[in-house]
Design an enzyme around this catalytic site. Structure first.
Site, PDB file in Angstrom:
ATOM      1  CB  THR A 418      -0.952   0.012   1.218  1.00 53.38           C
ATOM      2  OG1 THR A 418      -1.704  -1.152   1.195  1.00 53.38           O
ATOM      3  CG2 THR A 418      -1.846   1.205   1.273  1.00 53.38           C
ATOM      4  CB  THR A 436      -3.927  -0.740  -0.992  1.00 56.93           C
ATOM      5  OG1 THR A 436      -3.286  -1.993  -0.752  1.00 56.93           O
ATOM      6  CG2 THR A 436      -5.434  -0.953  -0.923  1.00 56.93           C
ATOM      7  CD  GLU A 457      -7.207  -4.274  -0.834  1.00 55.82           C
ATOM      8  OE1 GLU A 457      -6.772  -4.271   0.327  1.00 55.82           O
ATOM      9  OE2 GLU A 457      -6.559  -3.865  -1.808  1.00 55.82           O
ATOM     10  CG  ASP A 460      -7.591  -6.717   3.515  1.00 56.63           C
ATOM     11  OD1 ASP A 460      -6.621  -7.438   3.786  1.00 56.63           O
ATOM     12  OD2 ASP A 460      -7.482  -5.495   3.309  1.00 56.63           O
ATOM     13  CB  SER A 481      -9.818  -1.110   4.558  1.00 64.70           C
ATOM     14  OG  SER A 481      -8.579  -0.446   4.488  1.00 64.70           O
ATOM     15  N   GLY A 502       0.694  -0.445   5.592  1.00 67.98           N
ATOM     16  CA  GLY A 502       1.125  -1.377   6.636  1.00 67.98           C
ATOM     17  C   GLY A 502       0.049  -2.313   7.149  1.00 67.98           C
ATOM     18  N   GLY A 503      -0.984  -2.612   6.347  1.00 72.53           N
ATOM     19  CA  GLY A 503      -2.022  -3.523   6.822  1.00 72.53           C
ATOM     20  C   GLY A 503      -2.616  -2.991   8.111  1.00 72.53           C
TER      21      GLY A 503
HETATM   22  N1  GLU Z   1      -5.395  -4.279   2.479  1.00 68.22           N
HETATM   23  C1  GLU Z   1      -5.000  -3.482   3.583  1.00 68.22           C
HETATM   24  C2  GLU Z   1      -6.138  -2.645   4.094  1.00 68.22           C
HETATM   25  O1  GLU Z   1      -6.931  -2.200   3.344  1.00 68.22           O
HETATM   26  C3  GLU Z   1      -3.877  -2.580   3.258  1.00 68.22           C
HETATM   27  C4  GLU Z   1      -2.695  -3.363   2.854  1.00 68.22           C
HETATM   28  C5  GLU Z   1      -1.416  -2.758   3.240  1.00 68.22           C
HETATM   29  O2  GLU Z   1      -1.305  -1.722   3.850  1.00 68.22           O
HETATM   30  O3  GLU Z   1      -0.433  -3.354   2.878  1.00 68.22           O
HETATM   31  O4  GLU Z   1      -6.231  -2.411   5.249  1.00 68.22           O
END
Ligand code: GLU
EC number: 2.3.2.2
Length: 609
Positions: A418, A436, A457, A460, A481, A502-503
């Protein structure tokens, strides 16, 4: 974080097209500046080429929204494994005239025919192995929202047409950028899955290997795609000819003859693409220390979770605490907010999310009582009850939590990829935008001849269907997300704008940076550079080694234990890559990016002070 040729002179651009043995020496990645102060507008992103594209738009009279789209499109060129029209994101906008914050939810959605057991391997009855199998598949591809987000933002608040906003990125894709060690490493790390897909191997593994550091990487197919979209508009992507190409590749991924990866087909149809709409959402808003903190409402959990944690911290007066006491409070507040995120947050089109209560000061104060100032709670902590009936702290409250029927048993499988960008213009408009394609390299499926990768995606969503889980798979739904683009106002005017990749560590990175800046006397660059830790309601706190070295012993006395975020020297050892702006007294803007994480970011202003 690749690098750019964009800011080179015309003469140097010619050089960039030559082989690296040219007399003038090999092309060099541009120097990146993590901090800039000045006037007339600002851009901060992870990439110097992308920041230059945004600043160019501002210099030519474009506004913050135009610059945000131009910067994002350029990131699609130089950060193709993190961003691009194959993915989605969340766009937060402050309008200087109305003093209003608006947001666009451009999240990918599940196809209409996606079954609730899509992540279960029919051969075994068990969930697919996450990496690389599920990640590298058509099953994980959601209906992309990024292009529609750009179009919506430009139509509502921009001054450029989509075609004009995409032009700098199309030119950059034609010219190419100088490959740096980050792009090379990301490609190496994805080599096995990229070589499983014919068009991906062709584009990103030229000659069978990752492009070498110092060579120029061009993507003329993406340049053509951007120009075509500029001319034809959205309909070719959302249901037209390009849409048909995308669905064909999802339904029948073009595997290489030698790969052993299954690369399962997915469910996306042109009908799904036709139906896709980016959604205008009311932002989340919490009051913290006299400031208004605006964030992204569900389908992201960013705004509710950052907002709830701030409400939990408000009664604890972080300014007055010792550093270990502050960090203990931050970690405990984050764990509590993550418990509520898991229990209550999903796509509000499908589940009833108590957004108002989750971000209410009453609920935050009640949860705050559950923090023992001397002792870390046993994790996972149970979720609270955001029911509108809140109790003030009673003696001993810290030890009397309600048992929770829905503790979060799910492993954290969000990606660590992202990208975030922030822009501001001379009129005072501000954008905070995170986009992302989920995993670094998304699904690994490049649309043949079009120069971009489709997202993964849908991973998630929770892996196993549970009717009590707000983030269970449902057709047409947006997976939850953690993306947390944030804008902070003081008396109705911007003070800060920030966000990070950063997820699920996005949430803690934004929270920690905000409290570092607002409560702990750090400047924004100091708040960004500070070592990071992320408590997401797990037994052990995930932290950068520098955080463990500095604070681990002091926090161990509270009972906190730590796990390093990743192997030393690996990109996983770092948490987040934050980009931010601060609006200084007197009208100057401080643009700030990471000094070192992910190779460092690039901050710029129109007129440096
Ligand atoms: N898929 C994640 C989200 O939407 C973001 C992925 C990432 O930051 O690497 O929360």
């Amino acid at each position: 974080m690749k690098k750019l040729v964009a800011s080179l002179s015309a003469g140097a651009l010619v050089l960039a097209g030559l082989s690296s043995s040219a007399a003038a020496g090999p092309p060099q990645p541009p120097v990146k500046t993590p901090t800039a102060i000045g006037f007339g507008g600002a851009v901060s992103s992870v990439d110097a080429d992308a920041t230059a594209a945004g600043l160019g738009v501002l210099r030519r009279g474009g506004n913050a929204v135009d610059a945000a789209v131009a910067t994002a499109a350029a990131l699609g060129v130089t950060e193709p494994y993190s961003a691009g029209i194959g993915g989605g994101g969340y766009f937060v906008y402050y309008n200087a005239k109305s003093h209003k914050v608006s947001t666009i939810d451009g999240r990918e959605t599940a196809p209409a025919t996606m079954p609730s057991d899509a992540f279960i391997d029919p051969a075994t009855g068990k969930p697919y192995n996450f990496t690389p199998e599920l990640v590298t598949s058509g099953v994980s591809v959601g209906i992309p929202g990024t292009l529609a987000t750009w179009d919506s933002a430009l139509r509502q608040w921009g001054s450029l047409s989509l075609g004009n906003a995409l032009t700098p990125a199309a030119d950059l894709a034609d010219r190419g950028f100088v490959v740096d060690s980050t792009f090379n490493l990301q490609t190496q790390e994805n080599k096995a899955r990229f070589s499983a897909i014919v068009p991906t191997a062709k584009l990103f593994l030229p000659g069978g290997d990752a492009p070498k550091v110092g060579t120029v990487f061009k993507n003329p197919e993406l340049a053509d795609t951007y120009r075509m979209l500029g001319k034809k508009g959205l309909s070719t992507f959302y249901g037209g000819a390009l849409g048909a190409e995308m669905t064909a590749v999802v339904k029948n991924p073009p595997k290489t003859a030698t790969t052993t990866l299954p690369v399962m087909p997915g469910y996306m149809t042109t009908g799904d693409l036709k139906k896709y709409k980016p959604l205008d959402r009311v932002p989340t808003k919490v009051r913290y220390d006299g400031l208004d903190v605006y964030g992204m409402a569900p389908s992201s959990s960013g705004g509710t979770t950052v907002g709830e944690a701030l409400n939990i911290l408000q009664p604890l007066h972080l300014k007055q605490l010792s550093t270990p006491q502050y960090l203990h409070s931050y970690l405990e507040a984050s764990a509590l907010a993550f418990a509520d995120r898991a229990a209550y947050v999903g796509d509000p089109g499908f589940v009833k999310v108590p957004t108002k209560e989750l971000t209410s000061s009453g609920f935050g104060a009640e949860r705050s009582c559950q923090i023992d100032p001397a002792k870390a709670a046993v994790k996972p902590v149970p979720a609270g009850s955001p029911d509108g009936k809140y109790q003030h702290c009673a003696k001993g409250a810290a030890t009397t939590q309600r048992p929770d029927p829905r503790p979060d048993p799910r492993p954290d499988t969000e990606g660590k990829s992202t990208t975030h960008l922030v822009t501001a213009d001379k009129w005072g408009n501000v954008v905070s935008y995170t986009l992302t394609i989920e995993q670094t390299g998304g699904s690994g499926i490049t649309v043949p001849g079009r120069g971009f990768i489709l997202n993964n995606e849908l991973t998630d969503f929770s892996g196993v269907y549970d009717p009590a889980d707000p983030n269970r798979i449902q057709p047409g739904k947006r997976p939850r997300s953690s993306i947390s683009p944030t804008i902070v106002l003081r008396s109705g005017k911007p003070l800060l704008a920030l966000g990070s990749p950063g997820g699920s560590t996005i949430i803690t990175t934004v929270l920690q940076t905000l409290t570092n800046r607002l409560d702990r006397g750090m400047t924004l660059p100091e708040a960004i550079a500070a070592p990071r830790a992320s408590q997401r309601n797990t037994a052990s706190v995930t932290a950068e080694q520098s955080f463990i070295d500095k604070y681990g012993a002091a926090l161990a006395t509270y009972g906190h234990t730590f796990t390093p975020a990743g192997a030393p020297g690996s990109s996983a050892a770092e948490i987040g890559a934050l980009e931010g702006l601060e609006f200084l007294p007197g009208g100057a803007i401080l643009a700030a990016a990471e000094p070192t994480r992910r190779g460092g970011g690039s901050a710029g202003v129109v007129w440096p002070r």
